[in-house]
Design a protein around this motif. Sequence first.
Motif, PDB file in Angstrom:
ATOM      1  N   VAL A   1       0.843  -1.192   0.000  1.00 16.19           N
ATOM      2  CA  VAL A   1       0.000   0.000   0.000  1.00 16.19           C
ATOM      3  C   VAL A   1       0.882   1.247   0.000  1.00 16.19           C
ATOM      4  O   VAL A   1       2.037   1.204   0.407  1.00 16.19           O
ATOM      5  N   PRO A   2       0.344   2.391  -0.451  1.00 19.08           N
ATOM      6  CA  PRO A   2       1.100   3.644  -0.347  1.00 19.08           C
ATOM      7  C   PRO A   2       1.293   4.048   1.113  1.00 19.08           C
ATOM      8  O   PRO A   2       0.573   3.575   2.003  1.00 19.08           O
ATOM      9  N   PRO A   3       2.229   4.933   1.398  1.00 17.16           N
ATOM     10  CA  PRO A   3       2.440   5.410   2.777  1.00 17.16           C
ATOM     11  C   PRO A   3       1.165   5.995   3.371  1.00 17.16           C
ATOM     12  O   PRO A   3       0.438   6.744   2.707  1.00 17.16           O
ATOM     13  N   GLY A   4       0.885   5.606   4.618  1.00 18.40           N
ATOM     14  CA  GLY A   4      -0.291   6.109   5.309  1.00 18.40           C
ATOM     15  C   GLY A   4      -1.531   5.256   5.160  1.00 18.40           C
ATOM     16  O   GLY A   4      -2.540   5.516   5.811  1.00 18.40           O
ATOM     17  N   TYR A   5      -1.476   4.221   4.317  1.00 20.56           N
ATOM     18  CA  TYR A   5      -2.645   3.381   4.057  1.00 20.56           C
ATOM     19  C   TYR A   5      -2.492   1.982   4.649  1.00 20.56           C
ATOM     20  O   TYR A   5      -3.247   1.083   4.314  1.00 20.56           O
ATOM     21  N   GLY A   6      -1.523   1.784   5.528  1.00 22.55           N
ATOM     22  CA  GLY A   6      -1.282   0.471   6.105  1.00 22.55           C
ATOM     23  C   GLY A   6      -2.007   0.274   7.423  1.00 22.55           C
ATOM     24  O   GLY A   6      -2.919   1.012   7.796  1.00 22.55           O
ATOM     25  N   GLY A   7      -1.578  -0.751   8.164  1.00 21.01           N
ATOM     26  CA  GLY A   7      -2.151  -1.023   9.474  1.00 21.01           C
ATOM     27  C   GLY A   7      -3.356  -1.926   9.427  1.00 21.01           C
ATOM     28  O   GLY A   7      -3.942  -2.172   8.376  1.00 21.01           O
ATOM     29  N   GLY A   8      -3.716  -2.429  10.610  1.00 17.59           N
ATOM     30  CA  GLY A   8      -4.950  -3.179  10.764  1.00 17.59           C
ATOM     31  C   GLY A   8      -4.848  -4.677  10.639  1.00 17.59           C
ATOM     32  O   GLY A   8      -5.833  -5.381  10.861  1.00 17.59           O
ATOM     33  N   CYS A   9      -3.681  -5.212  10.268  1.00 12.40           N
ATOM     34  CA  CYS A   9      -3.544  -6.655  10.052  1.00 12.40           C
ATOM     35  C   CYS A   9      -2.591  -7.274  11.071  1.00 12.40           C
ATOM     36  O   CYS A   9      -1.598  -6.659  11.462  1.00 12.40           O
ATOM     37  N   SER A  10      -2.892  -8.526  11.450  1.00 13.29           N
ATOM     38  CA  SER A  10      -2.018  -9.248  12.366  1.00 13.29           C
ATOM     39  C   SER A  10      -1.440 -10.505  11.743  1.00 13.29           C
ATOM     40  O   SER A  10      -0.392 -10.994  12.162  1.00 13.29           O
ATOM     41  N   ARG A  11      -2.111 -11.073  10.733  1.00 14.66           N
ATOM     42  CA  ARG A  11      -1.639 -12.314  10.109  1.00 14.66           C
ATOM     43  C   ARG A  11      -1.100 -12.102   8.696  1.00 14.66           C
ATOM     44  O   ARG A  11      -0.288 -12.882   8.221  1.00 14.66           O
ATOM     45  N   ILE A  12      -1.558 -11.080   8.053  1.00 13.15           N
ATOM     46  CA  ILE A  12      -1.124 -10.763   6.690  1.00 13.15           C
ATOM     47  C   ILE A  12      -0.142  -9.605   6.760  1.00 13.15           C
ATOM     48  O   ILE A  12      -0.402  -8.591   7.416  1.00 13.15           O
ATOM     49  N   THR A  13       0.996  -9.741   6.119  1.00 11.41           N
ATOM     50  CA  THR A  13       2.016  -8.702   6.144  1.00 11.41           C
ATOM     51  C   THR A  13       1.599  -7.528   5.270  1.00 11.41           C
ATOM     52  O   THR A  13       1.138  -7.711   4.144  1.00 11.41           O
TER      53      THR A  13
ATOM     54  N   ARG B   1       3.063  -4.058   3.571  1.00  8.90           N
ATOM     55  CA  ARG B   1       4.241  -3.279   3.218  1.00  8.90           C
ATOM     56  C   ARG B   1       3.802  -1.909   2.702  1.00  8.90           C
ATOM     57  O   ARG B   1       3.021  -1.821   1.766  1.00  8.90           O
ATOM     58  N   GLU B   2       4.304  -0.857   3.318  1.00  2.00           N
ATOM     59  CA  GLU B   2       4.065   0.483   2.801  1.00  2.00           C
ATOM     60  C   GLU B   2       5.179   0.808   1.813  1.00  2.00           C
ATOM     61  O   GLU B   2       6.356   0.796   2.161  1.00  2.00           O
ATOM     62  N   THR B   3       4.792   1.063   0.578  1.00  2.00           N
ATOM     63  CA  THR B   3       5.752   1.288  -0.492  1.00  2.00           C
ATOM     64  C   THR B   3       5.519   2.665  -1.119  1.00  2.00           C
ATOM     65  O   THR B   3       4.790   3.487  -0.566  1.00  2.00           O
ATOM     66  N   ALA B   4       6.126   2.914  -2.251  1.00  2.00           N
ATOM     67  CA  ALA B   4       6.116   4.262  -2.828  1.00  2.00           C
ATOM     68  C   ALA B   4       4.841   4.547  -3.605  1.00  2.00           C
ATOM     69  O   ALA B   4       4.158   3.644  -4.075  1.00  2.00           O
ATOM     70  N   HIS B   5       4.554   5.845  -3.760  1.00  2.00           N
ATOM     71  CA  HIS B   5       3.431   6.298  -4.581  1.00  2.00           C
ATOM     72  C   HIS B   5       3.625   7.784  -4.868  1.00  2.00           C
ATOM     73  O   HIS B   5       3.967   8.533  -3.956  1.00  2.00           O
ATOM     74  N   PRO B   6       3.432   8.233  -6.099  1.00  2.00           N
ATOM     75  CA  PRO B   6       2.948   7.514  -7.285  1.00  2.00           C
ATOM     76  C   PRO B   6       4.060   6.934  -8.161  1.00  2.00           C
ATOM     77  O   PRO B   6       3.773   6.328  -9.177  1.00  2.00           O
ATOM     78  N   VAL B   7       5.323   7.175  -7.786  1.00  2.00           N
ATOM     79  CA  VAL B   7       6.447   6.636  -8.555  1.00  2.00           C
ATOM     80  C   VAL B   7       7.094   5.526  -7.732  1.00  2.00           C
ATOM     81  O   VAL B   7       7.444   5.737  -6.573  1.00  2.00           O
ATOM     82  N   PRO B   8       7.257   4.317  -8.286  1.00  2.79           N
ATOM     83  CA  PRO B   8       7.794   3.194  -7.511  1.00  2.79           C
ATOM     84  C   PRO B   8       9.242   3.430  -7.106  1.00  2.79           C
ATOM     85  O   PRO B   8       9.973   4.203  -7.734  1.00  2.79           O
ATOM     86  N   ASP B   9       9.651   2.739  -6.037  1.00  3.47           N
ATOM     87  CA  ASP B   9      11.057   2.758  -5.635  1.00  3.47           C
ATOM     88  C   ASP B   9      11.466   1.342  -5.244  1.00  3.47           C
ATOM     89  O   ASP B   9      10.755   0.376  -5.551  1.00  3.47           O
ATOM     90  N   THR B  10      12.598   1.206  -4.569  1.00  2.00           N
ATOM     91  CA  THR B  10      13.085  -0.133  -4.227  1.00  2.00           C
ATOM     92  C   THR B  10      12.124  -0.889  -3.323  1.00  2.00           C
ATOM     93  O   THR B  10      12.051  -2.122  -3.388  1.00  2.00           O
ATOM     94  N   SER B  11      11.369  -0.168  -2.488  1.00  2.00           N
ATOM     95  CA  SER B  11      10.388  -0.852  -1.630  1.00  2.00           C
ATOM     96  C   SER B  11       9.290  -1.492  -2.480  1.00  2.00           C
ATOM     97  O   SER B  11       8.761  -2.555  -2.128  1.00  2.00           O
TER      98      SER B  11
END
Length: 432
Positions: free
Chosen positions: A83-95, A97-107
């Motif tokens: 998900v983009p930064p700020g859109y994560g959280g809420g999961c305990s069993r599924i990982t 990853r907060e990654t880049a937006h709108p241009v991808p990066d190494t994450s």
Amino acid sequence: MSTQPVKRTSQASLADGEARLILRAMLDAAIGAADPARVIPAHLPEPPAGRCIVVGAGKASAAMAAAVEAAWPNVELSGVVAVPPGYGGGCSRITVRETAHPVPDTSSVDAAQEMMAAVHGLTSDDLVLALISGGGSAAICLPAGDLTLEDKQATNRMLLKSGLDIRTMNAIRRRLSGIKGGRLAQAAVPAKVVTLAISDIPGDDIAAIASGPTVMGDDDGADASAFLERYGSALPERVVRHLAHPYASASEPATHDVSSKLVATPADALQAAASVAVRHGIVPQILGDAVEGESSEVAQAMASRLTADCPTVFLSGGETTVTIGTGQAGRGGRNTEFALALACALQGRGDTWALAADTDGEDGQNLGAAGALIAPNTLERARSLELNPRDHLADHDSGSFFQALGDLVNTGPTRTNVNDFRAILIWPNRAG
């Protein structure tokens, strides 16, 4: 502050504050109609006999994964969503990853590789549950062939400035990807693959949502010559060569157990807003959920057609565009640009308010707001602050204009995405 206005039963004059509350209540209802916690449970398949691997990408994907965890407390779940930064959280069993937006990066590359590894080596008893939504194209990035991350980044920057519609942009992205365009599903063979999608695409083409990691697109062989003609000289040589070469689509997965479902759409959001209007004595008119075109031109066209003899709200969705060209853009996005262009076209019309916002909570990458609201006194207040609306419009600096007026619409990350939401409220009997 509450966003629930008092129900009206007459056509008496409408106060500015109440008009703003009504519009915000419509936006909140539109966003709520696409809340993953509300829409995911009814669309889940039967739990698998084997493992359940959850993958996904997009602004709603973490919230969708959290809804799966809540609905399946006794199912063994694993996997990863990006998900983009700020859109994560809420999961305990599924990982998550907060990654880049709108241009991808190494994450974004790391998340894509982790996702491909998660679906490797499965059996026909296993289930891959793919949760996709808008904003997923940059969240996962796996360059195809000899392309590099830098190639993909340069191309994405060009696409974001191009003014191309989102389906065309994502078709080009699929052509440059080793995970999109159905390639993630292909890697999961022979497992069952079920895709649940929240649509941010005009026309609800699942293959275009997050560039379709588990869905092959019918348009992937589309001619990229127009994009190459305009930007080819500025694109990396490997990208030009890749796009000019005949497209090699992902082959059909060696299993027929692949399915996709839309769980929330822009049409659902507009219907929810329309219900709010009806409850407050306002006639809803839905102009369409797939409106496209240059933001300022769409605003001018809508302004020319606004007539009503009773309290009426004109609702629309879709995704407009802003073509930046070679100049430097100011702050804002397609929704603030639509709102400013509409204000200019209405010229202080005394019976009309409007709200335009992105349902994901972020309109433009340097704004920090979902959109903006205009009122009959928008231009008058701008003059008092010595703001020139047409200069701000020409400079694509609509966000700064509305920030100065205090009329940005702030929702924060909504953890969903059914694209643009526009509501134009006309109250003909407004006094004064």
